[in-house]
Structure formats: C-alpha cells, structure tokens
Design a protein around this motif. Structure first.
Motif, PDB file in Angstrom:
ATOM      1  N   ARG A 101      -0.782 -23.608   3.947  1.00  0.00           N
ATOM      2  CA  ARG A 101      -1.535 -22.947   5.058  1.00  0.00           C
ATOM      3  C   ARG A 101      -0.644 -22.211   6.033  1.00  0.00           C
ATOM      4  O   ARG A 101      -1.192 -21.061   6.301  1.00  0.00           O
ATOM      5  N   SER A 102       0.262 -22.653   6.426  1.00  0.00           N
ATOM      6  CA  SER A 102       1.050 -21.942   7.320  1.00  0.00           C
ATOM      7  C   SER A 102       1.570 -20.432   6.602  1.00  0.00           C
ATOM      8  O   SER A 102       1.610 -19.506   7.470  1.00  0.00           O
ATOM      9  N   ALA A 103       2.246 -20.750   5.415  1.00  0.00           N
ATOM     10  CA  ALA A 103       2.686 -19.364   4.750  1.00  0.00           C
ATOM     11  C   ALA A 103       1.323 -18.494   4.469  1.00  0.00           C
ATOM     12  O   ALA A 103       1.668 -17.159   4.707  1.00  0.00           O
ATOM     13  N   THR A 104       0.315 -18.942   4.237  1.00  0.00           N
ATOM     14  CA  THR A 104      -0.839 -18.066   3.797  1.00  0.00           C
ATOM     15  C   THR A 104      -1.472 -17.402   5.152  1.00  0.00           C
ATOM     16  O   THR A 104      -1.522 -16.049   5.376  1.00  0.00           O
ATOM     17  N   ASN A 105      -1.329 -17.982   6.557  1.00  0.00           N
ATOM     18  CA  ASN A 105      -1.873 -17.540   7.578  1.00  0.00           C
ATOM     19  C   ASN A 105      -0.941 -16.434   8.018  1.00  0.00           C
ATOM     20  O   ASN A 105      -1.012 -15.398   8.607  1.00  0.00           O
ATOM     21  N   CYS A 106       0.615 -16.675   7.870  1.00  0.00           N
ATOM     22  CA  CYS A 106       1.810 -15.738   8.310  1.00  0.00           C
ATOM     23  C   CYS A 106       1.264 -14.444   7.447  1.00  0.00           C
ATOM     24  O   CYS A 106       1.433 -13.373   7.877  1.00  0.00           O
ATOM     25  N   ILE A 107       1.215 -14.415   5.970  1.00  0.00           N
ATOM     26  CA  ILE A 107       0.947 -13.569   5.093  1.00  0.00           C
ATOM     27  C   ILE A 107      -0.163 -12.563   5.622  1.00  0.00           C
ATOM     28  O   ILE A 107      -0.038 -11.548   5.681  1.00  0.00           O
ATOM     29  N   VAL A 108      -1.383 -13.243   5.837  1.00  0.00           N
ATOM     30  CA  VAL A 108      -2.287 -12.596   6.208  1.00  0.00           C
ATOM     31  C   VAL A 108      -2.147 -11.948   7.559  1.00  0.00           C
ATOM     32  O   VAL A 108      -2.466 -10.767   7.806  1.00  0.00           O
ATOM     33  N   ARG A 109      -1.577 -12.657   8.616  1.00  0.00           N
ATOM     34  CA  ARG A 109      -1.123 -11.863   9.740  1.00  0.00           C
ATOM     35  C   ARG A 109      -0.257 -10.730   9.736  1.00  0.00           C
ATOM     36  O   ARG A 109      -0.605  -9.812  10.681  1.00  0.00           O
ATOM     37  N   HIS A 110       0.422 -10.433   8.515  1.00  0.00           N
ATOM     38  CA  HIS A 110       1.360  -9.480   8.734  1.00  0.00           C
ATOM     39  C   HIS A 110       1.203  -8.671   7.427  1.00  0.00           C
ATOM     40  O   HIS A 110       2.055  -7.437   7.556  1.00  0.00           O
ATOM     41  N   ALA A 111       0.273  -8.746   6.535  1.00  0.00           N
ATOM     42  CA  ALA A 111       0.410  -7.970   5.326  1.00  0.00           C
ATOM     43  C   ALA A 111      -0.112  -6.598   5.815  1.00  0.00           C
ATOM     44  O   ALA A 111       0.226  -5.650   5.087  1.00  0.00           O
ATOM     45  N   HIS A 112      -0.804  -6.305   6.803  1.00  0.00           N
ATOM     46  CA  HIS A 112      -1.056  -4.745   7.179  1.00  0.00           C
ATOM     47  C   HIS A 112       0.018  -4.093   7.778  1.00  0.00           C
ATOM     48  O   HIS A 112      -0.069  -2.699   7.801  1.00  0.00           O
ATOM     49  N   ARG A 113       1.222  -4.593   8.021  1.00  0.00           N
ATOM     50  CA  ARG A 113       2.430  -3.880   8.413  1.00  0.00           C
ATOM     51  C   ARG A 113       3.066  -3.296   7.516  1.00  0.00           C
ATOM     52  O   ARG A 113       3.966  -2.575   7.909  1.00  0.00           O
ATOM     53  N   GLN A 114       2.818  -3.270   6.213  1.00  0.00           N
ATOM     54  CA  GLN A 114       3.489  -2.665   5.268  1.00  0.00           C
ATOM     55  C   GLN A 114       2.396  -1.921   4.137  1.00  0.00           C
ATOM     56  O   GLN A 114       1.489  -2.528   4.039  1.00  0.00           O
ATOM     57  N   PRO A 115       2.764  -1.080   3.332  1.00  0.00           N
ATOM     58  CA  PRO A 115       1.828  -0.536   2.295  1.00  0.00           C
ATOM     59  C   PRO A 115       1.838  -1.515   1.468  1.00  0.00           C
ATOM     60  O   PRO A 115       2.761  -2.104   0.953  1.00  0.00           O
ATOM     61  N   TYR A 116       0.538  -1.649   0.575  1.00  0.00           N
ATOM     62  CA  TYR A 116       0.171  -2.510  -0.367  1.00  0.00           C
ATOM     63  C   TYR A 116       1.215  -2.059  -1.617  1.00  0.00           C
ATOM     64  O   TYR A 116       1.309  -1.082  -1.953  1.00  0.00           O
ATOM     65  N   LEU A 117       2.108  -3.077  -2.087  1.00  0.00           N
ATOM     66  CA  LEU A 117       2.515  -3.000  -3.489  1.00  0.00           C
ATOM     67  C   LEU A 117       1.649  -3.145  -4.626  1.00  0.00           C
ATOM     68  O   LEU A 117       0.782  -4.132  -4.486  1.00  0.00           O
ATOM     69  N   PRO A 118       1.740  -2.428  -5.695  1.00  0.00           N
ATOM     70  CA  PRO A 118       0.860  -2.510  -6.746  1.00  0.00           C
ATOM     71  C   PRO A 118       0.928  -3.955  -7.620  1.00  0.00           C
ATOM     72  O   PRO A 118       0.079  -4.395  -8.284  1.00  0.00           O
ATOM     73  N   SER A 119       1.725  -4.718  -7.325  1.00  0.00           N
ATOM     74  CA  SER A 119       1.880  -6.081  -8.039  1.00  0.00           C
ATOM     75  C   SER A 119       1.614  -7.087  -6.905  1.00  0.00           C
ATOM     76  O   SER A 119       2.501  -7.015  -5.906  1.00  0.00           O
ATOM     77  N   GLU A 120       0.524  -7.577  -7.088  1.00  0.00           N
ATOM     78  CA  GLU A 120      -0.022  -8.876  -6.027  1.00  0.00           C
ATOM     79  C   GLU A 120       1.123  -9.759  -5.949  1.00  0.00           C
ATOM     80  O   GLU A 120       1.432 -10.262  -4.559  1.00  0.00           O
ATOM     81  N   ASP A 121       1.673 -10.190  -7.170  1.00  0.00           N
ATOM     82  CA  ASP A 121       2.514 -11.089  -6.750  1.00  0.00           C
ATOM     83  C   ASP A 121       3.869 -10.725  -5.767  1.00  0.00           C
ATOM     84  O   ASP A 121       4.445 -11.391  -4.903  1.00  0.00           O
ATOM     85  N   ALA A 122       4.549  -9.478  -6.260  1.00  0.00           N
ATOM     86  CA  ALA A 122       5.502  -8.927  -5.416  1.00  0.00           C
ATOM     87  C   ALA A 122       5.149  -8.558  -4.051  1.00  0.00           C
ATOM     88  O   ALA A 122       5.941  -8.897  -3.177  1.00  0.00           O
ATOM     89  N   ASN A 123       3.796  -8.089  -3.869  1.00  0.00           N
ATOM     90  CA  ASN A 123       3.360  -7.715  -2.532  1.00  0.00           C
ATOM     91  C   ASN A 123       3.562  -9.179  -1.580  1.00  0.00           C
ATOM     92  O   ASN A 123       4.125  -8.998  -0.452  1.00  0.00           O
ATOM     93  N   THR A 124       2.859 -10.194  -2.284  1.00  0.00           N
ATOM     94  CA  THR A 124       3.128 -11.483  -1.402  1.00  0.00           C
ATOM     95  C   THR A 124       4.473 -11.668  -1.043  1.00  0.00           C
ATOM     96  O   THR A 124       4.766 -12.261   0.152  1.00  0.00           O
ATOM     97  N   GLY A 125       5.273 -11.920  -2.225  1.00  0.00           N
ATOM     98  CA  GLY A 125       6.677 -12.307  -1.817  1.00  0.00           C
ATOM     99  C   GLY A 125       7.280 -11.519  -0.795  1.00  0.00           C
ATOM    100  O   GLY A 125       8.180 -11.572  -0.033  1.00  0.00           O
TER     101      GLY A 125
END
Length: 131
Positions: free
Chosen positions: A52-76
C-alpha cells in the motif's frame, strides 16, 4: 504481521530502453534523455506486487514524468526515482475486536525477486531460478 517487502515479482535489471521508432515500446530521447540507456529495475510479467505504501507513493508521483509505453517499466521507473529509500509507516490491521492499529516503520526498498521473498519466509525451502 508487518512485512518489509514493498515491490517485487520477476525483477528485471538493466533492460535496454527501446529506441526503435517502429516498436510499440519505443521511448524517444525527449522522454528519457541520452544519459539513460537502460530502464531502472522493474517487476515484469503477468503479476507483481506493491505494498500500500509503495502504491500510494507511485500514485502521488506518477504525474512527475512522461508515461513510458511499458506499464511494468513505467511503474518501476516512478518507484525507483521517487519512492525507493523513503521512510514509511505501515498500519498493521489487528482483529476487529481489538480495534487498534499498530504502526511499523519501514524503508521502501528496490525490486525484490519473488524467490528471495519466499525463501525469507520459508528458510528451509529453497526456491531457485530456472537455469
């Protein structure tokens, strides 16, 4: 029971960023600059897990970079850029009748391979990767 594992699955490290414009997974130098030749570690495949902590952090910061076409790589990428190393407090759920939560401090760590996690919970059982 509190667990220190926040991000894991089949972890891929040092995978090359695809720069071929004909690929569905193409990433231009405008998105990730010339200095980046490889993706940051990420979990790949049919499934991986995030606390949950990792998910919350990712959601909080995902907008700070362009989306990468591989969802796995983008999440990492988001996880390792903005979340790895952060101190978090996990809330352990206690049985309803006690109506209390226990807070445990942890540090978000890098991608952990599933077999490492299983081996830590079941030390007498060794799970190794296929060679």
């Amino acid at each position: 029971r509190f667990t220190p594992f926040h991000f894991g699955g089949t972890c891929l490290k040092s995978m090359p960023i695809i720069r071929n414009p004909k690929s569905a997974y193409y990433v231009s130098h405008a998105v990730l600059g010339l200095q980046h030749r490889n993706y940051l570690p990420y979990a790949s495949g049919a499934g991986y897990f995030l606390s949950r902590s990792a998910t919350n952090c990712i959601v909080r910061h995902a907008h700070r970079q362009p989306y990468l076409p591989s969802e796995d790589a983008n999440t990492g990428w988001v996880y390792h850029t903005y979340c790895h190393g952060q101190q978090v407090h996990e809330q352990e759920q206690q049985p309803a009748e006690t109506a209390t939560n226990v807070s445990a401090a942890a540090t978000l760590v890098g991608c952990q391979d599933t077999r490492e996690i299983i081996n830590s919970f079941f030390p007498r059982t060794t799970i190794s990767s296929r060679q």
